[in-house]
Design an enzyme around this catalytic site. Structure first.
Site, PDB file in Angstrom:
ATOM      1  N   LYS A  47       0.844  -1.196   0.000  1.00  9.21           N
ATOM      2  CA  LYS A  47       0.000   0.000   0.000  1.00  9.21           C
ATOM      3  C   LYS A  47       0.878   1.245   0.000  1.00  9.21           C
ATOM      4  O   LYS A  47       1.881   1.301   0.706  1.00  9.21           O
ATOM      5  CB  LYS A  47      -0.896   0.012   1.234  1.00  9.21           C
ATOM      6  CG  LYS A  47      -2.333  -0.301   0.884  1.00  9.21           C
ATOM      7  CD  LYS A  47      -3.260  -0.025   2.040  1.00  9.21           C
ATOM      8  CE  LYS A  47      -3.673   1.441   2.048  1.00  9.21           C
ATOM      9  NZ  LYS A  47      -4.601   1.750   3.133  1.00  9.21           N
ATOM     10  N   SER A  58       0.725   4.110   1.227  1.00  8.92           N
ATOM     11  CA  SER A  58       0.950   4.867   2.458  1.00  8.92           C
ATOM     12  C   SER A  58       2.133   4.313   3.254  1.00  8.92           C
ATOM     13  O   SER A  58       2.708   4.997   4.080  1.00  8.92           O
ATOM     14  CB  SER A  58      -0.304   4.843   3.318  1.00  8.92           C
ATOM     15  OG  SER A  58      -0.744   3.520   3.458  1.00  8.92           O
ATOM     16  N   LYS A  59       2.486   3.053   2.980  1.00  9.50           N
ATOM     17  CA  LYS A  59       3.583   2.429   3.722  1.00  9.50           C
ATOM     18  C   LYS A  59       4.940   2.687   3.049  1.00  9.50           C
ATOM     19  O   LYS A  59       5.970   2.245   3.505  1.00  9.50           O
ATOM     20  CB  LYS A  59       3.380   0.909   3.791  1.00  9.50           C
ATOM     21  CG  LYS A  59       2.058   0.477   4.324  1.00  9.50           C
ATOM     22  CD  LYS A  59       2.186   0.133   5.795  1.00  9.50           C
ATOM     23  CE  LYS A  59       0.928  -0.173   6.534  1.00  9.50           C
ATOM     24  NZ  LYS A  59      -0.322  -0.201   5.884  1.00  9.50           N
ATOM     25  N   ARG A  60       4.889   3.389   1.937  1.00 10.60           N
ATOM     26  CA  ARG A  60       6.081   3.506   1.116  1.00 10.60           C
ATOM     27  C   ARG A  60       6.988   4.618   1.618  1.00 10.60           C
ATOM     28  O   ARG A  60       6.534   5.597   2.191  1.00 10.60           O
ATOM     29  CB  ARG A  60       5.618   3.856  -0.289  1.00 10.60           C
ATOM     30  CG  ARG A  60       6.598   3.599  -1.375  1.00 10.60           C
ATOM     31  CD  ARG A  60       5.935   4.033  -2.659  1.00 10.60           C
ATOM     32  NE  ARG A  60       5.874   5.474  -2.699  1.00 10.60           N
ATOM     33  CZ  ARG A  60       6.534   6.190  -3.581  1.00 10.60           C
ATOM     34  NH1 ARG A  60       7.274   5.618  -4.487  1.00 10.60           N
ATOM     35  NH2 ARG A  60       6.433   7.497  -3.575  1.00 10.60           N
TER      36      ARG A  60
END
Ligand code: GLU
Length: 479
Positions: A239, A241-243
């Protein structure tokens, strides 16, 4: 039929993530394409996490992207009375009840339910005596929604009919012990107040929707349609947002990306025009957008594509606008002053026109220092490839021809160069490449003759002579 009413409802608790921007953008495209109203509602009921700074960031990001709203923003925290009234109504109609379990008890009940593979059963029907006893004990008092039997069904314009077995949903809190409503309750009341007919939001909200639909139904209000867009994934399949790396609108803005390019890119993350077009202006997107074109397959956030689109949008810009952007960078870099730029405006416009096909971000205007300063170094690779043993003598001949030109224009320069290469019986490239190296220190760039026209006769001759000195004349060039 009445006009669609939509809303974008960010929580001002952090940066303006590109995923949120995409949600805003789809809502915007929808109302611009189909008509209707789009409201901005700030979901600021989480007092501890909401900040003024986050709100400012979101609003600046929306403005920068060109996403506009109907009227003034609405603040969820200002609708507390209506939230409270809705809770009372649910209590009165038996759709909600007071619950007195302490947090520890709730945890224990959850563990047991999990072990038995069922949902938690809260004490729904307390006798008046037990209630009075709990009150006397001073236990925390929350309000829970009484989840009905059966299933919850809604129409998702992107994913089709959605069914949710209510067994999956436990009686959830709608009013906390401190008297504040939780998100599901507030969102439903506010959506009803606005007369929202369609909610477009991210797939991460899919499991919230049955709860909200149930609340709408229990309150006897018209349920909006809920469209859930795709998840935005990083190229690593996780996802987004976790990057690591840029994930907020502000970061892309600070990198010098064009808002049109980010807008275009985000629109293609979860929507497709149905053909292979990729470059769209905002207005073209408004025109082409349809709900049918929205995809349920996950979208992969590919930054190379974003960079490419940025280049494409830079090419759509009028040269005079690009010159303004470039000048800020060049003045900052100390390559030119504002006064000099004014005096050289027409030649700078021509220079920008030459750069325009060769840039991907505005910062790439900083790759062209040789339009201002003589090269200090010559790239080793270019020198190896293009500075041959015969280059110096050929360049000397070319210098003679160029010095003799009364009109130093692209046409004349090209004519003189081609004539010379013809007379020497060599390809014109054998003159073009070493000349370019002497002029710019590199072997890439705009067409040589147009570039020389912009640089002017004096500069070209000077740099060619310096190049001869520094790149080596015949005797110093290794075979
Ligand atoms: N405030 C919620 C969020 O930022 C959105 C609520 C909604 O769209 O229903 O995720």
């Amino acid at each position: 039929m009445s006009k669609p009413v939509l809303r974008f409802a960010p929580s001002p608790t952090g940066g303006f993530h590109v995923g949120n921007a995409r949600t805003a953008l789809f809502n915007f495209l929808y109302v611009r394409h189909y008509g209707g109203r789009l409201h901005l509602r700030i979901e600021d009921t989480d007092r501890d996490r909401s900040t003024e700074a986050a709100l400012k960031t979101i609003r600046e990001g929306l403005d920068w992207l060109g996403i506009a709203f109907h009227g003034q923003p609405i603040f969820q925290s200002q609708n507390a009375d209506a939230h409270r009234k809705a809770v009372d109504r649910l209590l009165e109609t038996g759709h909600a009840y007071y619950a007195y379990e302490t947090p520890e008890e709730v945890r224990a009940m959850q563990q047991q339910a999990q072990a038995e593979g069922r949902r938690v059963r809260y004490t729904r029907n307390l006798t008046p005596e037990r209630r009075a006893a709990f009150e006397a004990e001073g236990r925390p008092k929350t309000v829970r929604f009484r989840v009905p039997e059966g299933e919850t069904v809604w129409q998702d314009p992107i994913r089709g009919t959605q069914r949710w077995d209510n067994v999956e949903v436990e009686d959830f809190i709608i009013l906390r012990a401190d008297g504040s409503p939780i998100y599901h309750l507030a969102v439903v009341v506010d959506d009803c107040d606005l007369g929202v007919t369609l909610v477009i939001r991210g797939a991460e909200h899919l499991s919230n929707t049955p709860k909200q639909v149930m609340l709408f139904q229990a309150l006897g209000w018209a349920v909006p349609a809920y469209a859930h867009t795709t998840l935005l994934m990083g190229p690593d399949g996780r996802k987004l947002s976790k990057r690591l790396g840029a994930t907020t609108v502000t970061e892309y803005r600070n990198q010098g990306l064009l808002p049109e390019a980010l807008f275009n890119f985000l629109a293609l993350q979860g929507w497709s025009p149905g053909d292979d077009r990729e470059v769209f202006t905002r207005e073209e997107l408004v025109e082409a957008f349809t709900v049918e074109g929205m995809l349920s397959k996950n979208a992969v956030f590919d930054e190379r594509k974003l960079a490419w689109l940025n280049g494409e949008h830079l090419r759509l810009k009028p040269v005079s606008e690009l010159l303004r952007t470039a000048l800020n960078l060049w003045i900052d870099a100390g390559w030119i002053t504002a006064e000099e730029a004014e005096a050289r405006r027409s030649s700078l416009l021509r220079a920008v026109r030459l750069m325009q096909p060769r840039i991907r971000t505005a910062r790439d205007f900083l790759n062209f220092e040789y339009f201002f300063n003589d090269p200090e170094i010559y790239e080793e690779k270019a020198r190896k490839k293009h500075w041959k043993v015969d280059s110096p003598s050929r360049l000397e001949l070319l210098i003679d021809r160029l010095e003799a030109l009364p009109d130093f224009s692209e046409r004349e320069i090209e004519g003189a160069t081609r004539t010379l290469s013809g007379q020497l019986g060599i390809s014109t490239g054998k003159l073009i490449h070493p000349t370019r190296l002497a002029l710019s220190g590199t072997n890439t760039g705009p067409g040589l003759f147009e570039m020389m026209d912009v640089l002017g006769q004096e500069t070209c001759i000077r740099r060619m002579k310096t190049g001869l000195e520094r790149l080596g004349r015949k005797e110093t060039v290794a075979r």
